[in-house]
Design a protein around this motif. Structure first.
Motif, PDB file in Angstrom:
ATOM      1  N   VAL A 196       0.843  -1.194   0.000  1.00 46.25           N
ATOM      2  CA  VAL A 196       0.000   0.000   0.000  1.00 46.25           C
ATOM      3  C   VAL A 196       0.878   1.243   0.000  1.00 46.25           C
ATOM      4  N   ARG A 197       0.312   2.274  -0.543  1.00 47.80           N
ATOM      5  CA  ARG A 197       0.955   3.594  -0.528  1.00 47.80           C
ATOM      6  C   ARG A 197      -0.017   4.570   0.096  1.00 47.80           C
ATOM      7  N   ASP A 198       0.424   5.295   1.082  1.00 47.44           N
ATOM      8  CA  ASP A 198      -0.419   6.331   1.674  1.00 47.44           C
ATOM      9  C   ASP A 198       0.246   7.683   1.511  1.00 47.44           C
ATOM     10  N   TYR A 252       2.359   4.776  11.729  1.00 48.19           N
ATOM     11  CA  TYR A 252       3.061   3.924  10.763  1.00 48.19           C
ATOM     12  C   TYR A 252       4.299   3.341  11.412  1.00 48.19           C
ATOM     13  N   GLU A 253       4.431   2.051  11.282  1.00 46.74           N
ATOM     14  CA  GLU A 253       5.627   1.409  11.799  1.00 46.74           C
ATOM     15  C   GLU A 253       6.229   0.645  10.648  1.00 46.74           C
ATOM     16  N   LEU A 254       7.511   0.887  10.406  1.00 44.17           N
ATOM     17  CA  LEU A 254       8.130   0.200   9.283  1.00 44.17           C
ATOM     18  C   LEU A 254       9.582  -0.113   9.518  1.00 44.17           C
ATOM     19  N   PRO A 255      10.033  -1.175   8.839  1.00 45.95           N
ATOM     20  CA  PRO A 255      11.447  -1.520   8.929  1.00 45.95           C
ATOM     21  C   PRO A 255      12.268  -0.538   8.109  1.00 45.95           C
ATOM     22  N   VAL A 256      13.511  -0.373   8.493  1.00 46.63           N
ATOM     23  CA  VAL A 256      14.385   0.541   7.773  1.00 46.63           C
ATOM     24  C   VAL A 256      15.435  -0.248   7.024  1.00 46.63           C
ATOM     25  N   GLU A 257      15.696   0.180   5.856  1.00 43.78           N
ATOM     26  CA  GLU A 257      16.758  -0.349   4.992  1.00 43.78           C
ATOM     27  C   GLU A 257      16.408  -1.544   4.154  1.00 43.78           C
TER      28      GLU A 257
ATOM     29  N   SER B  86       8.634   7.340   3.029  1.00 43.05           N
ATOM     30  CA  SER B  86       8.975   6.466   4.142  1.00 43.05           C
ATOM     31  C   SER B  86      10.423   5.980   4.017  1.00 43.05           C
ATOM     32  N   TYR B  89      14.322   7.570   6.046  1.00 43.71           N
ATOM     33  CA  TYR B  89      15.200   7.181   7.127  1.00 43.71           C
ATOM     34  C   TYR B  89      16.251   6.164   6.678  1.00 43.71           C
ATOM     35  N   SER B  90      16.124   5.710   5.441  1.00 42.54           N
ATOM     36  CA  SER B  90      16.971   4.592   5.029  1.00 42.54           C
ATOM     37  C   SER B  90      18.436   4.989   4.935  1.00 42.54           C
ATOM     38  N   ARG B  91      19.281   4.003   5.164  1.00 39.35           N
ATOM     39  CA  ARG B  91      20.699   4.298   5.170  1.00 39.35           C
ATOM     40  C   ARG B  91      21.218   4.652   3.776  1.00 39.35           C
ATOM     41  N   MET B 193      19.708   1.825  13.342  1.00 38.97           N
ATOM     42  CA  MET B 193      18.271   2.022  13.162  1.00 38.97           C
ATOM     43  C   MET B 193      17.695   0.886  12.336  1.00 38.97           C
ATOM     44  N   THR B 194      16.792   0.140  12.924  1.00 47.06           N
ATOM     45  CA  THR B 194      16.226  -0.980  12.191  1.00 47.06           C
ATOM     46  C   THR B 194      14.719  -0.830  11.980  1.00 47.06           C
ATOM     47  N   ARG B 195      14.112   0.033  12.763  1.00 45.98           N
ATOM     48  CA  ARG B 195      12.682   0.205  12.620  1.00 45.98           C
ATOM     49  C   ARG B 195      12.318   1.623  13.061  1.00 45.98           C
ATOM     50  N   VAL B 196      11.295   2.154  12.461  1.00 47.97           N
ATOM     51  CA  VAL B 196      10.835   3.479  12.883  1.00 47.97           C
ATOM     52  C   VAL B 196       9.322   3.447  13.100  1.00 47.97           C
ATOM     53  N   LEU B 229      14.021   2.919  16.387  1.00 45.17           N
ATOM     54  CA  LEU B 229      14.298   1.746  17.203  1.00 45.17           C
ATOM     55  C   LEU B 229      15.560   1.058  16.696  1.00 45.17           C
ATOM     56  N   TYR B 252       4.036   7.169   2.602  1.00 49.44           N
ATOM     57  CA  TYR B 252       4.437   5.906   3.201  1.00 49.44           C
ATOM     58  C   TYR B 252       4.095   4.766   2.263  1.00 49.44           C
TER      59      TYR B 252
END
Lengths: 257, 257
Positions: A196-198, A252-257, B86, B89-91, B193-196, B229, B252
């Motif tokens: 999804v895209r918001d 919104y909670e999301l993983p990074v990278e 979204s 925040y990515s590296r 940072m692994t999650r936001v 996080l 997002y």
DNA sequence: CATACCAAGTGGCTCAAGCCAGTTGCTTGA
DNA sequence: TCAAGCAACTGGCTTGAGCCACTTGGTATG
């Protein structure tokens, strides 16, 4: 010596507003409390009623205060937020048989009601057409508009757009779409929601929105333009959510990278 | 009569506002155009200047129009949005050496500037304390406040909170934090940072915010409470973003299920 | 006891007048 | 030619008056 600060140079209406604001922030005027009447304020500050009125208008614009005709001006009560998490689209959630809205309403002990306002074939607005990949100059979409209420108070307006060629002749054109709602039907059409895209913005409500949502002045709306993508990364559903901002939090909670 | 006719029962100020609104929406008054002056409107509608003025105020509250003292009232120009995805925040994004803000500013051909307004040890606000898991009744956090400008126009206020015990004595307490900014330093402290989590609301600006951001009335703010996080799912950084809503879009994209 | 009513209070909106403070463009003088 | 100055605009804010619509609570009436 006087405070060389803002208070001396400021026009009276601003000064009154400032003092009331300070009283509110300090808690001397608690949420739900009534402010002195316009006439009382005018007398107290030795000014015209219109000036006191102007001061109150400033506070109303900030969303600190709302007026009730015939009754008084009251410090706005902080509203409990409807929280919509990024998990609101997940299937596990759907399987509870409760929409995110109903879940949240129940959590707050309120009664949820969803009105189907209209189901029509339409020419899509530009932004919708782009995201759904349909022509904007034809009646290429089915538009379902719903209003959401909690304890009979309206909290959000949702417009859902589907490709007409897909929706035609299916339960999607009916008020009751059956088990698992529209996403259930769309899965049967071969669209599994995988991403999804918001897109989120905030703005002041249009007059129509203010009326439907019963918004006092000083309350903005949150607009979420939501796109559902299927297993082939094709968009198959786009919705526009208009939330009253004082009752809505998005999460919104999301993983990074 | 339940519904008073659209224009018959309406007070004059509303009627004037309605006609102007219609003219704007129909394009007869384009963005950037000047409205007739208050005095001209008053004359035209055979009403008092205050009434015309009130009509304009209504439009300003809706965000359709802004007044420029001494110059006139103008149809607001749609603002190009600063879009924050979204992925901000990515590296990989960080490794470009450009912050998301600078990237976006460059994309719009504007010059980005970031002012460090303050770096102080403080007692955290309640909401920050909860999310950063620090006591709210001690000076347990380092607070960095930045203001962001595009072509010298302020567009967002960012307050970043870090645990004081971690930040003390590191470059985090300095205006210049070195390569990769604060996240670079935080990684050296063992926080990847692994999650936001982003919590989003909208509201009208406080007076202070309106001043800093130079907001005309009728423009709300988007507030994003962001929590980073680490690899152990511990929060190590919390920021409060306050964006002017007419220049900001949040974006997002996430997988479902 | 319940209900209908009414008076007093509240905000909503308007009027007509006036002064202040920015902005803009034209005029005038160096 | 150019800059200073000024006049004529603009919106910002206030005054004090009046009428209307809505709410509330007490009171008289059935």
């Amino acid at each position: 010596m006087k405070t060389p600060g803002p208070s001396s140079t400021q026009p009276p209406s601003r000064r009154i507003a400032e003092e009331l604001r300070a009283a509110i922030e300090a808690g001397h005027l608690a949420p739900g409390d009534r402010l002195p009447s316009e006439r009382a304020l005018a007398h107290q500050y030795e000014t015209a009623r219109n000036t006191a009125r102007e001061a109150i208008r400033l506070l109303a614009e900030e969303g600190l205060v709302t007026a009730r005709h015939g009754s008084g001006v009251f410090v706005r009560e902080p509203q409990r937020l409807f929280r919509f998490g990024s998990d609101r689209y997940s299937r596990s959630n759907r399987e509870t048989g409760l929409t995110p809205f109903r879940l949240e309403a129940r959590r707050q002990g309120k009664e949820a009601r969803i009105d189907v306002v209209g189901i029509t074939r339409e020419r899509p607005p530009q932004d919708i057409a782009e995201r759904l990949a349909v022509p904007a100059d034809e009646e290429s979409v089915l538009h379902r508009e719903n209003h959401y209420f909690a304890d009979d108070e309206p909290v959000q307006i949702v417009s859902t757009y589907l490709r007409w060629e897909e929706a035609e002749g299916t339960p999607l054109t009916q008020p009751r779409t059956g088990k698992d709602g529209i996403y259930g039907r769309l899965e049967e059409l071969g669209h599994v929601m995988t991403r999804v895209r918001d897109e989120i913005t905030a703005r002041m409500p249009t007059r129509a929105e203010a009326t439907v949502l019963g918004l006092p002045s000083g309350v903005p709306v949150l607009e979420v333009l939501h796109t559902s993508l299927d297993q082939e990364d094709e968009p198959f559903e786009v919705s526009r959510y208009v939330h009253r901002a004082d009752r809505t939090g998005l999460f919104y909670e999301l993983p990074v990278e």
